[in-house]
Design a protein around this motif. Structure first.
Motif, short mmCIF file in Angstrom:
data_model
loop_
_atom_site.label_atom_id
_atom_site.label_comp_id
_atom_site.label_asym_id
_atom_site.label_seq_id
_atom_site.Cartn_x
_atom_site.Cartn_y
_atom_site.Cartn_z
N VAL A 87 39.64 38.04 42.71
CA VAL A 87 39.35 38.38 44.26
C VAL A 87 37.79 38.58 44.69
O VAL A 87 37.32 39.45 43.88
N GLN A 88 37.58 38.09 45.45
CA GLN A 88 36.31 38.20 46.17
C GLN A 88 36.08 38.47 47.44
O GLN A 88 36.74 37.92 48.42
N LYS A 89 35.47 39.41 47.79
CA LYS A 89 35.20 39.70 49.43
C LYS A 89 34.75 38.79 50.13
O LYS A 89 33.83 37.59 49.77
N GLU A 90 35.40 38.54 51.50
CA GLU A 90 35.14 37.52 52.34
C GLU A 90 35.28 36.06 51.77
O GLU A 90 34.99 35.09 52.58
N VAL A 91 35.94 35.84 50.62
CA VAL A 91 36.26 34.50 50.12
C VAL A 91 37.66 34.29 50.11
O VAL A 91 38.28 33.47 50.84
N ASN A 92 38.44 35.37 49.35
CA ASN A 92 39.82 34.94 49.29
C ASN A 92 40.72 36.37 49.57
O ASN A 92 42.08 36.14 49.25
N GLU A 93 40.34 37.26 49.95
CA GLU A 93 40.77 38.46 50.15
C GLU A 93 42.10 38.19 50.93
O GLU A 93 43.12 39.12 50.85
N THR A 94 41.97 37.54 52.09
CA THR A 94 43.18 37.04 53.07
C THR A 94 44.44 36.26 52.26
O THR A 94 45.44 36.35 52.94
N GLU A 95 44.08 36.20 51.01
CA GLU A 95 45.35 35.45 50.12
C GLU A 95 45.97 36.28 49.25
O GLU A 95 47.11 35.97 48.91
N ILE A 96 45.49 37.59 49.33
CA ILE A 96 46.38 38.62 48.64
C ILE A 96 47.73 38.77 48.98
O ILE A 96 48.47 38.55 48.16
N LYS B 105 39.83 24.91 47.84
CA LYS B 105 38.86 23.78 47.56
C LYS B 105 37.53 24.38 47.41
O LYS B 105 36.76 23.82 46.80
N LYS B 106 37.23 25.26 48.55
CA LYS B 106 35.64 25.77 48.34
C LYS B 106 35.48 26.74 47.19
O LYS B 106 34.64 26.52 46.38
N ILE B 107 36.66 27.30 46.64
CA ILE B 107 36.24 28.02 45.52
C ILE B 107 36.26 27.11 44.03
O ILE B 107 35.26 27.36 43.52
N ASN B 108 37.26 26.09 43.86
CA ASN B 108 37.15 25.36 42.83
C ASN B 108 35.83 24.23 42.62
O ASN B 108 35.62 23.82 41.73
N GLY B 109 35.26 24.15 44.03
CA GLY B 109 33.98 23.26 43.81
C GLY B 109 34.33 21.64 43.49
O GLY B 109 33.45 21.12 43.51
N ASP C 137 43.42 31.00 42.72
CA ASP C 137 42.69 31.92 43.23
C ASP C 137 43.06 32.02 44.67
O ASP C 137 42.76 32.79 45.79
N ALA C 138 43.92 30.81 45.48
CA ALA C 138 44.27 30.80 46.77
C ALA C 138 45.46 29.84 46.91
O ALA C 138 45.37 28.83 46.07
N LEU C 139 46.40 29.98 47.75
CA LEU C 139 47.45 29.13 48.12
C LEU C 139 46.82 28.33 49.23
O LEU C 139 47.10 26.72 49.19
N ASN C 140 46.04 28.89 50.07
CA ASN C 140 45.43 28.08 51.27
C ASN C 140 44.26 27.06 50.53
O ASN C 140 43.63 27.02 49.97
N ASP C 141 44.88 25.66 50.98
CA ASP C 141 44.10 24.67 50.49
C ASP C 141 42.49 24.76 50.82
O ASP C 141 41.59 24.46 49.93
N ASP C 142 42.07 25.01 52.11
CA ASP C 142 40.83 25.04 52.60
C ASP C 142 39.98 26.27 51.52
O ASP C 142 38.85 25.88 51.19
#
Ligand code: SAM
Ligand code: SF4
Ligand code: SF4
Length: 338
Positions: free
Chosen positions: A169-178, A137-141, A129-134
């Motif tokens: 893709v979730q609003k304000e969670v990982n949109e910036t990774e699209i 990490k938050k998403i995968n818990g 869901d993201a390349l960015n680690d921060d």
């Protein structure tokens, strides 16, 4: 009503079966298994309740006789199931099954890719869901960075498996990774599929405001890439596909919320404990394990599956409202698989 049933049957043949092999997972993705609910005290299925490989094989044979051509192994995390490659190997030998895939979070893929390929697996869908680690990490818990998944993807490609990547893709969670995800996988020649965040289960706090729709994602992509539509390959194909112009690489969208596709839904699901579900948003499954464990012959299973499928009226996503999402009791995604 009777005519409607007949039309339903004609429109929605049983073609595609998802088999969950475990309800356990080594991640706690917040949209699927929120860590506060799926914590140390959560009651996962005891081993005796989980279908054995032999039972799964018997079921797959019966489903193939009823028209299923495609199998997908899922979970929970399917690579947590011991000797999973030996299940794949059994399933590849079933007459009529011409495609077997597996959906994984990729954590154990680097270890398993060669075995899976040797066993006859053709394709894996890897969730990232993201390349960015921060963000990841938050998403995968579980505090896992994206590197472990990227290594799994590379190992799968090296092993000769077809690879697609799924990104919820979730609003304000990982949109910036699209865009960075699109860029990364375009450069690798790997299909990336954007999945609209769904109200599966009862625990992920879903509402319409948290959904980033296909249109929104497409508009962002169109600002960076030239895309052209690709025709569907077969009836019931779920992804809306596009190709990056001047390349062979595709990008897709699973539009379960903004453009639902219930009228062409040909997919059945089996939970790890052998319940048969005709919809991802069902409240109730139909127990096939009891039949498997009391009858060696196929007839009672065939009768049960046929009667359930023929009586099917599911169209949850076509009718979804915020109220139905909140009030309807639904099975959890980690239990039934994606
Ligand atoms: N553990 C494996 C994995 O993550 O790929 C397989 C099971 S997982 C339930 C299957 C797919 O469902 C994953 O691609 C995951 O991203 C997706 N998924 C889970 N919860 C979702 C949700 N609320 N909305 C949309 N997709 C979801
Ligand atoms: Fe596990 Fe897959 Fe659910 Fe994430 S989406 S918690 S990896 S089952
Ligand atoms: Fe199929 Fe149910 Fe999804 Fe509609 S909501 S596409 S019937 S699984």
């Amino acid at each position: 009503m009777e005519m409607e049933g007949v039309r339903d049957k004609l429109r929605r043949p049983l073609q595609d079966l998802r088999i969950s092999v475990t309800d356990r997972c080594n991640f706690r993705c917040q949209y699927c298994m929120p860590a506060d609910i799926f914590g140390p005290d959560f009651a996962f299925l005891p081993k005796a309740e989980i279908l054995s490989f032999e039972e799964i094989e018997r079921l797959a044979i019966v489903f193939s006789k009823l028209g299923v051509r495609k199998l997908r192994i899922t979970g929970g995390e399917p690579l947590l199931r011991k000797h999973i490659a030996s299940l794949i190997s059994r399933l590849t030998k079933i007459e009529g099954i011409d495609d077997i895939g597996l959906t994984t979070n990729g954590v154990l893929l680097a270890k398993e890719a060669d075995n899976l390929k040797k066993a006859g697996l053709k394709r894996v869908n890897v969730s990232l869901d993201a390349l960015n680690d921060d963000i990841f990490k938050k998403i995968n818990g579980r505090g896992a960075g994206s590197k472990v998944v990227l290594n799994g993807i590379e190992a799968a490609i090296r092993a000769g498996l077809g690879v697609k990547v799924n990104m919820v893709v979730q609003k304000e969670v990982n949109e910036t990774e699209i865009i960075s995800m699109a860029e990364h996988f375009k450069n690798m020649g790997v299909t990336l599929r954007f999945i609209e965040f769904m109200d599966v289960g009862n625990t992920n706090g879903w509402n319409f405001q948290k959904v980033v729709t296909k249109k929104e994602i497409f508009d962002r992509l169109a600002g960076h890439f030239e895309l052209e539509p690709v025709d569907p390959d077969y009836f019931g194909e779920v992804a809306k596909r596009y190709r990056y112009k001047h390349s062979n690489t595709e990008v897709g969208f699973i539009t379960s919320v903004s453009e639902s596709f219930c009228s062409s839904c040909t997919r059945a699901r089996i939970s790890a404990d052998g319940k048969f579900y005709t919809c991802l948003f069902a409240s109730k499954g139909h127990d096939l394990r009891a039949i498997l464990r009391t009858h060696q012959d196929e007839a009672p299973l065939i009768d049960k599956i046929r009667s359930v499928w023929e009586g099917r009226t599911d169209r949850y996503s076509d009718e979804r409202t915020e109220e139905s999402a909140r009030l309807k009791s639904k099975i959890e995604m980690s239990y039934i698989g994606g």
